[in-house]
Design a protein around this motif. Structure first.
Motif, PDB file in Angstrom:
ATOM      1  N   SER A 290      37.960  34.223  23.130  1.00 16.91           N
ATOM      2  CA  SER A 290      37.186  35.464  23.040  1.00 16.91           C
ATOM      3  C   SER A 290      35.954  35.390  23.921  1.00 16.91           C
ATOM      4  N   GLY A 293      36.933  35.455  27.700  1.00 19.82           N
ATOM      5  CA  GLY A 293      37.645  36.651  28.132  1.00 19.82           C
ATOM      6  C   GLY A 293      39.141  36.497  28.303  1.00 19.82           C
ATOM      7  N   LYS A 296      43.536  38.401  24.932  1.00 19.70           N
ATOM      8  CA  LYS A 296      43.899  39.775  25.264  1.00 19.70           C
ATOM      9  C   LYS A 296      44.336  40.590  24.051  1.00 19.70           C
ATOM     10  N   GLU A 297      45.087  39.946  23.130  1.00 19.38           N
ATOM     11  CA  GLU A 297      45.642  40.683  21.994  1.00 19.38           C
ATOM     12  C   GLU A 297      45.812  39.782  20.782  1.00 19.38           C
ATOM     13  N   GLY A 312      39.988  43.652  16.205  1.00 20.42           N
ATOM     14  CA  GLY A 312      38.951  42.636  16.310  1.00 20.42           C
ATOM     15  C   GLY A 312      38.962  41.760  15.078  1.00 20.42           C
ATOM     16  N   TYR A 320      34.212  39.631  16.835  1.00 22.54           N
ATOM     17  CA  TYR A 320      34.748  39.589  18.198  1.00 22.54           C
ATOM     18  C   TYR A 320      35.689  40.775  18.387  1.00 22.54           C
ATOM     19  N   GLU A 321      35.289  41.698  19.240  1.00 20.07           N
ATOM     20  CA  GLU A 321      36.092  42.880  19.546  1.00 20.07           C
ATOM     21  C   GLU A 321      37.115  42.511  20.617  1.00 20.07           C
ATOM     22  N   LEU A 322      38.358  42.978  20.432  1.00 17.43           N
ATOM     23  CA  LEU A 322      39.369  42.725  21.445  1.00 17.43           C
ATOM     24  C   LEU A 322      39.347  43.821  22.505  1.00 17.43           C
ATOM     25  N   PRO A 323      39.697  43.472  23.732  1.00 19.85           N
ATOM     26  CA  PRO A 323      39.670  44.481  24.802  1.00 19.85           C
ATOM     27  C   PRO A 323      40.757  45.523  24.618  1.00 19.85           C
ATOM     28  N   LYS A 324      40.505  46.735  25.116  1.00 17.63           N
ATOM     29  CA  LYS A 324      41.534  47.775  25.152  1.00 17.63           C
ATOM     30  C   LYS A 324      42.335  47.575  26.436  1.00 17.63           C
ATOM     31  N   ILE A 325      43.611  47.297  26.301  1.00 14.49           N
ATOM     32  CA  ILE A 325      44.420  47.033  27.481  1.00 14.49           C
ATOM     33  C   ILE A 325      45.628  47.953  27.527  1.00 14.49           C
ATOM     34  N   SER A 328      50.272  46.654  26.719  1.00 19.56           N
ATOM     35  CA  SER A 328      50.098  45.502  25.835  1.00 19.56           C
ATOM     36  C   SER A 328      51.444  44.930  25.426  1.00 19.56           C
TER      37      SER A 328
END
Length: 355
Positions: A290, A293, A296-297, A312, A320-325, A328
């Motif tokens: 996290s 970086g 990812k998921e 998250g 810890y917020e997960l990225p918007k991808i 996926s």
């Protein structure tokens, strides 16, 4: 009511159906049941005449051992209807094997294959109008067995009841799910019953999950009981982690349920060319990913939810917020699996079974 015979299963049909009372577009998961259920008792060391009959409450003696010593197991399955109005099951042989594995661990009798499989198929045929078409519409199936023997002596029951319920369903979870990584509570321990689908496993989760709910989290990611350093399951689901472009998930064990959706997603991911590692996943590894970086998921996997993305997680009071991808793994694998289950794409794995 009319009574007929179907092979060795007695069928008692309901006089009327309640299907027209159901709003199939607005179903609460597991709250509505079909007109009939399947039942077979185990008495004096023998399985009795199986019967399909109208769904209704039944009586148990107050001293039934299920109430006092928790001998209760279950499975979760689904049926799907294709565009030709045919009804299909997804890997029912795996559910059957796991059910009897759970039975043995809980000192309960194994259910004969005819009772489980033919009982399920005959029940689905009788209530097939309740199985609706369309991706997202399913029939959730709940086989279960309870100890019905009487007396409060602490030993295994001599009598049992095996039943199957049908419940039309839509999605289990909706919206973003935030999770709390367990630092104290455990789902299961080595030598325990974590690998069995025993009712007590789920009861034990309710209290820590309720505490997490009060903090704004929907579920808990469970860690190992000895060190709380290894990531194991998410709520009532197996859990996957994507670090860079590699999909990680913990191996099954005495603590981790051998999830059928889990093993299906692993095979499907490999077929899609996704790198998969089945190995212990450390909390420290997740936190580090996290921070740098590379995480990812995270997503849960189970029969009810199929695939449920996690937005998250919190660990040691840090969120810890997960990225918007885009594109996926979660969305890809869910689309692939549900399309196969609904017979919208070819089943190259041979997982689907026609009822």
């Amino acid at each position: 009511m009319s009574t007929t015979q179907a092979n060795k299963i007695e069928i008692i049909k309901a006089a009327t159906s309640k299907i027209n009372e159901v709003d199939f577009d607005n179903l609460s998961f597991g709250a509505v049941f079909t007109d009939h259920l399947f039942e077979c008792d185990y008495i004096n060391g023998e399985w009795q005449q199986p019967v399909i009959k109208p769904y209704a409450p039944f009586l148990l003696d107050p001293s039934a051992k299920v109430f006092h010593y928790g001998q209760a197991i279950f499975e979760g399955m689904k049926a799907y209807k294709d565009d030709n109005d045919d009804v299909w099951l997804f890997r029912p042989d795996e559910n059957y094997k796991r059910f009897n594995t759970s039975a043995l661990r809980m000192a309960m009798p194994e259910v004969p294959e005819f009772v489980f499989m033919e009982g399920l198929k005959q029940l689905l045929k009788l209530d097939q109008a309740w199985v609706k078409k369309g991706n997202g519409s399913t029939m959730y199936i709940r086989p279960f067995m309870i100890a019905t023997g009487t007396g409060v002596v602490a030993n295994p029951s001599e009598d049992y009841k095996f039943m199957i319920l049908l419940s039309p369903a839509k999605a289990y979870y909706s919206g973003e799910v935030k999770v709390l990584i367990a630092e104290h509570f455990s789902r299961a321990a080595n030598g325990g019953i974590g690998a069995a689908k025993a009712a007590g496993n789920y009861a034990a989760q309710f209290y820590p999950t309720t505490l997490a709910n009060k903090e704004g989290f929907q579920q808990v990611i469970w860690t190992d009981d000895a060190t709380h350093t290894k990531l194991e399951e998410a709520g009532t689901m197996n859990v996957f982690f994507r670090i860079n472009d590699t999909l990680l998930t913990a191996p099954v064990s005495e603590r981790i349920l051998d999830g059928i959706t889990r093993k299906s997603l692993i095979d499907m991911a490999k077929k899609e060319g996704i790198s998969v590692e089945v190995r212990p996943v450390l909390v420290s590894e997740l936190v580090e990913a996290s921070k740098n970086g590379t995480l990812k998921e995270i997503f849960g996997a189970g029969t009810a939810a199929v695939v449920n993305p996690i937005a998250g997680y919190s660990y040691k009071d840090v969120y810890y917020e997960l990225p918007k991808i885009e594109n996926s793994f979660a969305s890809l694998l869910k689309e692939k699996l549900t399309s196969l289950q609904n017979k919208l794409t070819e089943d190259t794995f041979g997982w689907t079974v026609k009822v």
